[in-house]
Motif scaffolding. Structure first.
Motif, PDB file in Angstrom:
ATOM      1  N   ARG A  47       0.835  -1.206   0.000  1.00  0.00           N
ATOM      2  CA  ARG A  47       0.000   0.000   0.000  1.00  0.00           C
ATOM      3  C   ARG A  47       0.873   1.262   0.000  1.00  0.00           C
ATOM      4  O   ARG A  47       0.608   2.217  -0.732  1.00  0.00           O
ATOM      5  N   GLU A  48       1.915   1.254   0.815  1.00  0.00           N
ATOM      6  CA  GLU A  48       2.813   2.408   0.867  1.00  0.00           C
ATOM      7  C   GLU A  48       3.568   2.579  -0.451  1.00  0.00           C
ATOM      8  O   GLU A  48       3.778   3.705  -0.917  1.00  0.00           O
ATOM      9  N   GLN A  49       3.968   1.459  -1.047  1.00  0.00           N
ATOM     10  CA  GLN A  49       4.670   1.545  -2.328  1.00  0.00           C
ATOM     11  C   GLN A  49       3.739   2.067  -3.421  1.00  0.00           C
ATOM     12  O   GLN A  49       4.150   2.838  -4.289  1.00  0.00           O
ATOM     13  N   PHE A  50       2.470   1.665  -3.359  1.00  0.00           N
ATOM     14  CA  PHE A  50       1.486   2.176  -4.313  1.00  0.00           C
ATOM     15  C   PHE A  50       1.371   3.698  -4.193  1.00  0.00           C
ATOM     16  O   PHE A  50       1.376   4.411  -5.204  1.00  0.00           O
ATOM     17  N   LEU A  51       1.266   4.204  -2.969  1.00  0.00           N
ATOM     18  CA  LEU A  51       1.151   5.651  -2.764  1.00  0.00           C
ATOM     19  C   LEU A  51       2.412   6.383  -3.215  1.00  0.00           C
ATOM     20  O   LEU A  51       2.340   7.496  -3.742  1.00  0.00           O
TER      21      LEU A  51
END
Length: 228
Positions: free
Chosen positions: A210-214
């Protein structure tokens, strides 16, 4: 005592309250979330809703109609839940993250999107992106490419994340164990030939999807900012 039909099967008790299309779609979403596409059958709906096939067909045409409408409902919730902030950049991040989380929570949506990629709900999503890009002063001549790039990244990553999670679930593999194995493989490659791969071993093992997506959303938006 209720009578049993001649064939010996008990009749499904009929519901006394009215049956609406919204109730059917919500039940369909619950079935899809619980067991995937195979769990959504008209028979399962009649049992969960305590009704007959005729009542279901009065509101929906078939399973395809159910899948399509359920997908649109998921998108509608994303658009409703993404409060338009005074800062259009933050609103774009919220839209992107809302879709990522929605497809993560409802992985069956990914398969439906591959069958009908430009459904009305996606047009609504695209329109919301374009309006926010306009608010960011992205020139009209560049808005088509900017909106398409942003949407392609968001949808592509969200769908791929859902596919990865489904593959791990089907194989019974724990995500942490899978990443550990992948990181161990990366650690064994020749650092002279693959210096970045070798240096990224720790990040691969510990990264949060999720953090990498953001982070990717921010990279795309940084590029869009140069169009102004």
């Amino acid at each position: 005592m209720a009578k049993t039909p001649a064939n010996g099967s008990a009749r499904t008790p009929r519901r006394k309250d009215g049956l609406s299309r919204d109730v059917i779609i919500q039940t369909a979403i619950e079935l899809l979330d619980g067991g995937g596409e195979s769990a959504l059958t008209l028979r399962a709906l009649t049992v969960h809703l305590s009704t007959g096939y005729g009542a279901i067909y009065h509101h929906v045409a078939d399973k395809g109609d159910l899948l399509s409408t359920a997908t649109d409902e998921v998108f509608a919730r994303v658009l409703t839940g993404a409060v338009v902030d005074a800062d259009p950049r933050e609103s774009l991040r919220r839209l992107a993250l809302g879709l990522f989380d929605a497809i993560d929570a409802h992985p069956w949506v990914a398969a439906e999107l591959s069958r009908q990629p430009w459904r009305p709900a996606l047009l609504d999503f695209y329109e919301s992106i374009a309006r926010l890009l306009d608010a960011l002063d992205v020139p009209a001549r560049a808005r088509f490419d900017a909106a398409g790039t942003f949407m392609s990244y968001v949808l592509g990553e969200a769908v791929q994340n859902a596919a990865n999670a489904r593959q791990l679930a089907d194989s019974g593999t724990d995500r942490a164990a899978f990443l550990d194995a992948a990181a161990a493989h990366w650690a064994e490659v020749d650092p002279g030939k693959y210096p970045f791969v070798h240096a990224a071993v720790k990040q691969l093992r510990e990264h949060d999807d999720r953090e990498q997506f953001l982070a990717g959303v921010d990279i795309v938006m940084a590029g869009i900012a140069t169009l102004r």
